[in-house]
Design a protein around this motif. Structure first.
Motif, short mmCIF file in Angstrom:
data_model
loop_
_atom_site.label_atom_id
_atom_site.label_comp_id
_atom_site.label_asym_id
_atom_site.label_seq_id
_atom_site.Cartn_x
_atom_site.Cartn_y
_atom_site.Cartn_z
N VAL A 11 0.85 -1.19 0.00
CA VAL A 11 0.00 0.00 0.00
C VAL A 11 0.88 1.24 0.00
N PRO A 12 1.08 1.90 -1.14
CA PRO A 12 1.79 3.17 -1.13
C PRO A 12 0.87 4.26 -0.59
N ALA A 13 1.38 5.10 0.31
CA ALA A 13 0.52 6.09 0.96
C ALA A 13 1.27 7.39 1.16
N ARG A 14 0.70 8.46 0.67
CA ARG A 14 1.27 9.80 0.88
C ARG A 14 0.15 10.74 1.33
N ASP A 15 0.23 11.20 2.57
CA ASP A 15 -0.76 12.12 3.13
C ASP A 15 -2.18 11.55 2.99
N GLU A 16 -2.37 10.37 3.56
CA GLU A 16 -3.65 9.66 3.43
C GLU A 16 -4.37 9.51 4.77
N ALA A 17 -4.05 10.33 5.77
CA ALA A 17 -4.67 10.20 7.08
C ALA A 17 -6.18 10.39 7.03
N ALA A 18 -6.67 11.14 6.08
CA ALA A 18 -8.11 11.40 6.00
C ALA A 18 -8.90 10.17 5.58
N ILE A 30 0.63 -7.18 5.31
CA ILE A 30 0.47 -5.87 4.70
C ILE A 30 1.73 -5.04 4.91
N PHE A 31 2.17 -4.39 3.82
CA PHE A 31 3.30 -3.46 3.89
C PHE A 31 2.80 -2.10 3.43
N LEU A 32 2.66 -1.18 4.38
CA LEU A 32 2.24 0.18 4.03
C LEU A 32 3.50 1.04 3.95
N VAL A 33 3.70 1.64 2.80
CA VAL A 33 4.89 2.45 2.56
C VAL A 33 4.51 3.91 2.67
N THR A 83 3.36 -3.93 8.46
CA THR A 83 4.66 -3.26 8.55
C THR A 83 4.54 -1.89 7.90
N VAL A 84 4.97 -0.86 8.61
CA VAL A 84 4.98 0.50 8.08
C VAL A 84 6.42 0.94 7.92
N ASP A 85 6.78 1.36 6.74
CA ASP A 85 8.15 1.78 6.47
C ASP A 85 8.13 2.94 5.50
N SER A 86 9.26 3.61 5.35
CA SER A 86 9.37 4.75 4.44
C SER A 86 10.62 4.60 3.59
N LYS A 108 5.01 7.47 -6.31
CA LYS A 108 4.21 6.28 -6.02
C LYS A 108 4.97 5.01 -6.38
N LEU A 109 5.60 4.99 -7.54
CA LEU A 109 6.29 3.77 -7.97
C LEU A 109 7.55 3.53 -7.16
N TRP A 110 8.20 4.57 -6.68
CA TRP A 110 9.33 4.38 -5.77
C TRP A 110 8.85 3.74 -4.47
N ALA A 111 7.67 4.16 -3.97
CA ALA A 111 7.10 3.54 -2.78
C ALA A 111 6.71 2.09 -3.05
N VAL A 112 6.13 1.82 -4.22
CA VAL A 112 5.77 0.45 -4.58
C VAL A 112 7.02 -0.43 -4.64
#
Length: 388
Positions: free
Chosen positions: A44-51, A71-74, A99-102, A113-117
């Motif tokens: 799951v690529p995520a950028r500013d998705e808290a909403a 699940i890997f949330l990036v 797992t949450v990583d950056s 997005k593709l770098w996060a993927v």
């Protein structure tokens, strides 16, 4: 009158010869549960998705999947606490391991997005999964979504199974624009042709793609498409071009929870990548504008002008073309549960898309490029494919 003849001819061709794009019965194919459920890693690529995470992430954490899944949330450089919220939701809801990583800022030549993927797939490889589920942070899945996707992929022998998530349609502008967005997408990439091995048509819906890991490796996903703004289509082309069997259809219980309440929000969604779809080619832009005008704007204009000028033939031809257009749009409105009186308004919506496409080109030549969540890709000349 002859312009109206051309418009009606175009609609008759679209009706019968464009893969029956207007039908909405392409759903997950027949499937049976496998004897052994393969391991799946969800990226799951995520950028500013808290909403949107409180509505979407719990649906992944609580998947009813008989096999092993993780699940890997990036967290792609979020400034709104996306990563911390994801950990809090996992602690609250339990379920699948998270797992949450950056990955840090993307290097030159990569979309964010593709770098996060890429980072998420790298983390997943340590688990040696048979499948990867690439899903966006705004997508909410039914409890059996992963199970059904895997069963469909195994039964049909597909290397990639993708579902076009049902987008939100609550505000007036969403009702006008969103069903047409999916309708136009299906017109460009008829779903029936995508699943046909012998057809060249390839596309996917980036919000929900189940991808066989070895197919991703053969197609060099995501490295081979690292500059793609329309990454879902680029992914599908890479997999199918490498001999993979792909499938795309409409979702029944996979939904986007991202709101687009204003026309401005929808305008940005479309215009940020519309000119990339045209390969930043002025001739393709001109052809698209002329084509949209001929197919969508000529029918109502011909009807009105024909009636005003006393040209029965022009009015009849324009009216027939508008009738065919309206009829092909009705199945999509029914799929989205929208009133059928919206169908005759498709020319107005198409005109909005024409303006969005032109605006996308204008922004490109002003040096702004494709922009999304604070990132601008100013020179997307090599972009091959929606960072949604």
């Amino acid at each position: 009158m002859w312009i109206a003849v051309g418009s009606l001819a175009a609609w008759l061709w679209l009706l019968f010869c464009q893969g029956f794009f207007w039908r909405t019965d392409i759903r997950l194919p027949a499937r049976t549960d496998p004897d052994d459920w393969p391991q799946v890693c969800v990226v799951v690529p995520a950028r500013d998705e808290a909403a949107v995470l409180p509505e979407s992430l719990p649906s992944l954490l609580t998947q009813d999947y008989p096999g092993r899944a993780e699940i890997f949330l990036v967290d792609d450089g979020s400034s709104d606490g996306t990563g911390e919220l994801a950990r809090e939701l996992a602690s609250r809801h339990g379920g699948l391991p998270l797992t949450v990583d950056s990955p840090g800022e993307p290097p030159a030549g990569w979309t964010g997005k593709l770098w996060a993927v890429r980072h998420g797939i790298g983390l997943a490889r340590a688990r040696d999964p048979e499948y990867l589920l690439l899903t966006d942070a705004d997508i909410a899945h039914a409890p059996d979504s992963l199970r059904e996707l895997v069963a469909a992929a195994r039964t049909g022998g597909f290397d990639a199974v993708s579902l076009m998530a049902r987008l939100r349609v609550e505000s007036l502008w969403e009702r006008l624009v969103v069903p047409a967005f999916v309708y136009f997408f299906a017109q460009l990439y008829p779903f029936r042709r995508i699943g046909n091995r012998s057809a060249r048509t390839a596309a996917a819906a980036g919000g929900c793609v189940l991808l066989r890991t070895d197919a991703a490796e053969r197609a060099r996903i995501p490295d081979a498409i690292r500059q793609a703004v329309i990454d879902d289509v680029a992914l599908a082309r890479a997999v199918k071009g490498g001999g993979g069997h792909i499938w795309l259809g409409l979702a029944e219980r996979v939904d986007s929870v991202r709101p687009y309440p204003r026309l401005h929000d929808l305008w940005r969604m479309v215009s940020r990548s519309a000119y990339a779809q045209l390969r930043h080619n002025p001739l393709l832009l001109l052809g698209t504008v002329v084509g949209l005008a001929l197919v969508y704007l000529v029918p109502p204009v011909a009807l009105v002008v024909g009636l005003a000028a006393g040209s029965t033939a022009t009015a009849v031809l324009g009216g027939l073309a508008w009738l065919v257009m309206t009829g092909t749009y009705i199945p999509m409105l029914r799929y989205y549960g929208q009133p059928l009186w919206l169908a005759p308004l498709l020319p107005f919506t198409a005109f909005l898309y024409l303006l969005m496409t032109v605006d996308s080109a204008v922004q490109h030549y002003r040096g702004r490029g494709a922009a999304w969540k604070g990132r601008t890709y100013a020179r997307p000349d090599a972009v091959v494919g929606d960072e949604s």
